[in-house]
Scaffold this motif. Structure first.
Motif, PDB file in Angstrom:
ATOM      1  N   CYS A  95       0.613  -1.382   0.145  1.00 37.25           N
ATOM      2  CA  CYS A  95       0.017   0.017   0.134  1.00 37.25           C
ATOM      3  C   CYS A  95       0.886   1.223  -0.046  1.00 37.25           C
ATOM      4  CB  CYS A  95      -1.026   0.184   1.214  1.00 37.25           C
ATOM      5  SG  CYS A  95      -2.017  -1.223   1.330  1.00 37.25           S
ATOM      6  N   ALA A  96       0.242   2.323  -0.613  1.00 37.96           N
ATOM      7  CA  ALA A  96       0.937   3.730  -0.289  1.00 37.96           C
ATOM      8  C   ALA A  96      -0.419   4.569  -0.202  1.00 37.96           C
ATOM      9  CB  ALA A  96       1.682   4.003  -1.515  1.00 37.96           C
ATOM     10  N   PRO A 142      -2.489   8.010  -1.920  1.00 32.30           N
ATOM     11  CA  PRO A 142      -2.755   8.396  -2.961  1.00 32.30           C
ATOM     12  C   PRO A 142      -1.887   9.443  -3.509  1.00 32.30           C
ATOM     13  CG  PRO A 142      -4.789   8.215  -1.712  1.00 32.30           C
ATOM     14  CD  PRO A 142      -3.677   7.987  -0.718  1.00 32.30           C
ATOM     15  N   ALA A 143      -1.240  10.274  -2.880  1.00 32.59           N
ATOM     16  CA  ALA A 143      -0.494  11.253  -3.093  1.00 32.59           C
ATOM     17  C   ALA A 143       0.749  10.538  -3.340  1.00 32.59           C
ATOM     18  CB  ALA A 143      -0.433  12.296  -2.139  1.00 32.59           C
ATOM     19  N   PHE A 144       1.168   9.661  -2.703  1.00 39.41           N
ATOM     20  CA  PHE A 144       2.658   8.880  -3.150  1.00 39.41           C
ATOM     21  C   PHE A 144       2.607   8.130  -4.224  1.00 39.41           C
ATOM     22  CE2 PHE A 144       5.554   5.409  -2.791  1.00 39.41           C
ATOM     23  CZ  PHE A 144       6.688   6.175  -2.101  1.00 39.41           C
ATOM     24  N   GLN A 145       1.402   7.587  -4.504  1.00 37.31           N
ATOM     25  CA  GLN A 145       1.183   6.787  -5.751  1.00 37.31           C
ATOM     26  C   GLN A 145       1.321   7.789  -6.968  1.00 37.31           C
ATOM     27  OE1 GLN A 145      -2.606   5.254  -6.698  1.00 37.31           O
ATOM     28  NE2 GLN A 145      -1.817   3.176  -7.356  1.00 37.31           N
ATOM     29  N   ALA A 146       0.549   8.909  -6.757  1.00 37.32           N
ATOM     30  CA  ALA A 146       0.682   9.916  -8.061  1.00 37.32           C
ATOM     31  C   ALA A 146       1.811  10.373  -8.217  1.00 37.32           C
ATOM     32  CB  ALA A 146      -0.358  11.032  -7.662  1.00 37.32           C
ATOM     33  N   ARG A 147       2.560  10.524  -7.222  1.00 36.23           N
ATOM     34  CA  ARG A 147       4.270  11.071  -7.454  1.00 36.23           C
ATOM     35  C   ARG A 147       5.132  10.002  -7.884  1.00 36.23           C
ATOM     36  NH1 ARG A 147       7.810  13.265  -2.135  1.00 36.23           N
ATOM     37  NH2 ARG A 147       9.718  14.000  -3.838  1.00 36.23           N
ATOM     38  N   TYR A 148       5.049   8.887  -7.529  1.00 31.19           N
ATOM     39  CA  TYR A 148       5.952   7.928  -7.905  1.00 31.19           C
ATOM     40  C   TYR A 148       5.529   6.805  -9.025  1.00 31.19           C
ATOM     41  CZ  TYR A 148       8.914   9.502  -4.432  1.00 31.19           C
ATOM     42  OH  TYR A 148       9.638  10.442  -3.362  1.00 31.19           O
ATOM     43  N   GLY A 203       6.786   6.215   2.394  1.00 32.84           N
ATOM     44  CA  GLY A 203       7.057   5.599   1.547  1.00 32.84           C
ATOM     45  C   GLY A 203       5.920   4.430   1.317  1.00 32.84           C
ATOM     46  N   TRP A 204       6.098   3.220   0.607  1.00 35.05           N
ATOM     47  CA  TRP A 204       5.171   2.221   0.308  1.00 35.05           C
ATOM     48  C   TRP A 204       5.704   1.064   1.117  1.00 35.05           C
ATOM     49  CZ3 TRP A 204       6.270  -2.419  -1.386  1.00 35.05           C
ATOM     50  CH2 TRP A 204       7.586  -2.753  -2.117  1.00 35.05           C
ATOM     51  N   ALA A 205       4.795   0.398   1.450  1.00 30.68           N
ATOM     52  CA  ALA A 205       5.159  -0.859   2.496  1.00 30.68           C
ATOM     53  C   ALA A 205       3.981  -2.020   2.317  1.00 30.68           C
ATOM     54  CB  ALA A 205       5.327  -0.491   3.749  1.00 30.68           C
ATOM     55  N   GLU A 211      -3.943   0.026  -2.850  1.00 30.67           N
ATOM     56  CA  GLU A 211      -3.085  -1.070  -3.198  1.00 30.67           C
ATOM     57  C   GLU A 211      -2.475  -0.809  -4.327  1.00 30.67           C
ATOM     58  OE1 GLU A 211      -3.431  -5.831  -2.927  1.00 30.67           O
ATOM     59  OE2 GLU A 211      -5.120  -4.602  -2.970  1.00 30.67           O
ATOM     60  N   LEU A 212      -0.999  -1.123  -4.227  1.00 29.06           N
ATOM     61  CA  LEU A 212      -0.201  -0.796  -5.335  1.00 29.06           C
ATOM     62  C   LEU A 212      -0.612  -1.581  -6.644  1.00 29.06           C
ATOM     63  CD1 LEU A 212       3.516  -0.273  -4.084  1.00 29.06           C
ATOM     64  CD2 LEU A 212       1.652   1.557  -4.494  1.00 29.06           C
ATOM     65  N   VAL A 213      -0.478  -2.836  -6.414  1.00 26.97           N
ATOM     66  CA  VAL A 213      -0.932  -3.918  -7.604  1.00 26.97           C
ATOM     67  C   VAL A 213      -2.090  -4.600  -6.921  1.00 26.97           C
ATOM     68  CG1 VAL A 213      -0.190  -5.827  -8.787  1.00 26.97           C
ATOM     69  CG2 VAL A 213       1.355  -3.986  -8.043  1.00 26.97           C
ATOM     70  N   PRO A 214      -3.350  -4.275  -7.171  1.00 23.15           N
ATOM     71  CA  PRO A 214      -4.514  -5.077  -6.659  1.00 23.15           C
ATOM     72  C   PRO A 214      -4.522  -6.520  -6.648  1.00 23.15           C
ATOM     73  CG  PRO A 214      -5.135  -3.164  -7.655  1.00 23.15           C
ATOM     74  CD  PRO A 214      -3.766  -3.185  -8.163  1.00 23.15           C
ATOM     75  N   GLY A 215      -4.720  -7.154  -5.453  1.00 21.83           N
ATOM     76  CA  GLY A 215      -4.763  -8.714  -5.606  1.00 21.83           C
ATOM     77  C   GLY A 215      -3.357  -9.370  -5.540  1.00 21.83           C
ATOM     78  N   ALA A 216      -2.404  -8.524  -5.517  1.00 22.59           N
ATOM     79  CA  ALA A 216      -0.988  -9.177  -5.452  1.00 22.59           C
ATOM     80  C   ALA A 216      -0.717  -9.173  -3.950  1.00 22.59           C
ATOM     81  CB  ALA A 216      -0.135  -8.437  -6.357  1.00 22.59           C
ATOM     82  N   GLY A 217      -1.410  -9.842  -3.174  1.00 22.28           N
ATOM     83  CA  GLY A 217      -0.922  -9.976  -1.753  1.00 22.28           C
ATOM     84  C   GLY A 217       0.074 -10.734  -1.449  1.00 22.28           C
TER      85      GLY A 217
END
Length: 324
Positions: free
Chosen positions: A169-170, A172-178, A237-239, A257-263
Motif C-alpha cells: 500500500c501507499a 494516493p499522493a505517494f502513488q501519484a508522485r512515484y 513510503g510504500w510498504a 493497493e499498489l498492485v490490486p490482488g497481489a498480496g
C-alpha cells in the motif's frame, strides 16, 4: 539436586537481558547474581551464559532456563489450588509468550484479553520477528510463541494457525508522485520504501515474487506497527501492511493497493511447551479461536474451525514467510 535460587538467577539474567536488571528483579546485587551463576556453572560443569550484551544462554543454559520457566508455571498453578503453599511475593502466575509485532497489532490481543479475564493470569509478551520467536522457545525465555516456523521446537507442541495476509500500500499522493505511469520495476527502484527493522524482508520478498527484482530503493526504518501504517498514510513510503490493519484506510481511500490482488500470505504457527499446564491449554484455545476468526485458512489446517467466507477478500496467493 537442583539449586533453585541459583537457577532463578540464571533465568532472570536471560529473561531480563542483563545482570543489573536481574539483580533488581531478584532483590540482590549484580555481584550476587554473578556469583550464583558461577556457582551453578561449577556445579553443572559447563558454561551456562555467554556474557555478551545482552547475555545469551549456552545450549546447557537454555535447557536449564526452559526447566525453570516450566517449574515456575506449575508451581504457580499449584499455589492457586493450594493457597497455603504460596510463598511471599506476588501469587499471580505470569506466562512468558513471544509474538511478532504485526500479530500483536492486528489479531492477538483479543485472545490475550479473554485468557487473562478467564484465568486471572498475567502475560509477559516478548516481541520478535516471527522467523525468530521459536528461538525464544529454544532458549527457555518463553513457554509459547507465535512463529513462522512449522517444525516443533524440542519439547513443544505445534499447530498451524492460519495465514496473515499482507497488502502493498501507499497513500494516493505517494502513488501519484512515484507511480503516475504505473507500478513498474523502474518506478519501484526510485520510490522510497518502509522497513520495520533490519530483520524485515517482507518488501524484498514481495518484489522478488511479483517483479523478480531485488530491493534497491531508498529505505526508511520505522520499528512500530502503528507507526509503520501511519508512515504510509502520510506518504513517507510504500510498504506491506497486515490486511486487518490496512482494510479501513483502503476502504476510505486513504491508502491504495499498489498492485490490486497481489498480496502475500504469511503462515503462522502456535508452539508451546509440553507441560499439561492449565494456563497454557487455556491460552492455546483462545489463540486458536481468535486465529480462526481473524486469519485466512490454509490448506491442511488441523482441527481448527474456519471463519465464514468473506467475499471482500481476494483469492489466496502463494505463501512466503516474511520477517515481521
Amino acid at each position: 539436586m537442583l539449586d533453585y535460587p541459583l537457577l532463578a538467577a540464571l533465568a532472570a539474567v536471560i529473561r531480563e537481558g542483563g545482570f543489573e536488571r536481574a539483580a533488581v528483579v531478584l532483590g540482590v546485587t549484580p555481584s550476587a547474581v554473578s556469583q550464583r551463576i558461577r556457582a551453578l556453572e561449577e556445579r553443572v560443569g559447563a558454561a551456562l551464559v555467554v556474557r555478551s550484551q545482552p547475555p545469551v544462554p549456552t545450549e546447557a543454559g537454555a535447557r536449564l532456563c526452559a526447566h525453570v520457566e516450566k517449574v515456575r508455571l506449575l508451581e504457580g498453578e499449584l499455589a492457586s489450588d493450594l493457597p497455603a503453599l504460596a510463598g511471599p511475593g506476588p501469587g499471580v502466575p505470569a506466562l512468558p509468550v513471544a509474538v511478532n509485532a504485526d500479530s500483536l497489532g492486528s489479531w492477538f490481543l483479543p485472545a490475550a484479553a479473554r485468557f487473562s479475564e478467564a484465568t486471572g493470569a498475567l502475560l509477559h509478551l516478548v516481541l520478535d520477528d516471527e522467523a525468530h520467536t521459536a528461538a525464544r522457545l529454544r532458549s527457555g525465555e518463553v513457554l509459547a510463541a507465535v512463529t513462522a516456523e512449522p517444525a516443533a521446537v524440542p519439547g513443544c507442541r505445534t499447530r498451524r494457525l492460519g495465514a496473515l495476509r499482507y497488502v502493498a500500500c501507499a497513500s494516493p499522493a505517494f502513488q501519484a508522485r512515484y507511480f503516475a505511469e504505473g507500478v513498474t520495476a523502474a518506478a519501484l527502484n526510485r520510490a522510497p520504501v518502509l522497513q520495520f527493522d533490519r530483520k524485515d524482508g517482507l518488501q524484498a520478498r514481495w518484489l522478488r515474487q511479483h517483479f523478480d527484482q531485488a530491493l534497491t530503493a531508498p529505505t526508511h526504518q520505522v520499528p512500530s506497527t502503528q507507526g509503520f501504517l501511519d508512515a504510509s498514510l502520510v506518504g513517507l513510503g510504500w510498504a506491506l501492511h497486515p490486511l486487518p490493519l490496512a482494510a479501513v484506510p483502503l476502504a476510505e481511500g486513504r491508502l491504495v493497493e499498489l498492485v490490486p490482488g497481489a498480496g502475500m500470505d504469511v503462515v503462522l504457527h502456535w508452539q508451546h511447551a509440553r507441560l499439561g499446564a492449565r494456563l497454557l491449554e487455556t491460552l492455546t484455545r483462545e489463540v486458536a479461536a481468535e486465529a480462526a476468526r481473524s486469519l485466512f485458512p490454509v490448506a491442511g489446517l488441523s482441527a481448527l474451525p474456519e471463519p465464514a467466507p468473506d467475499p471482500s477478500r481476494s483469492a489466496p496467493v502463494p505463501t512466503d514467510p516474511a520477517s515481521r
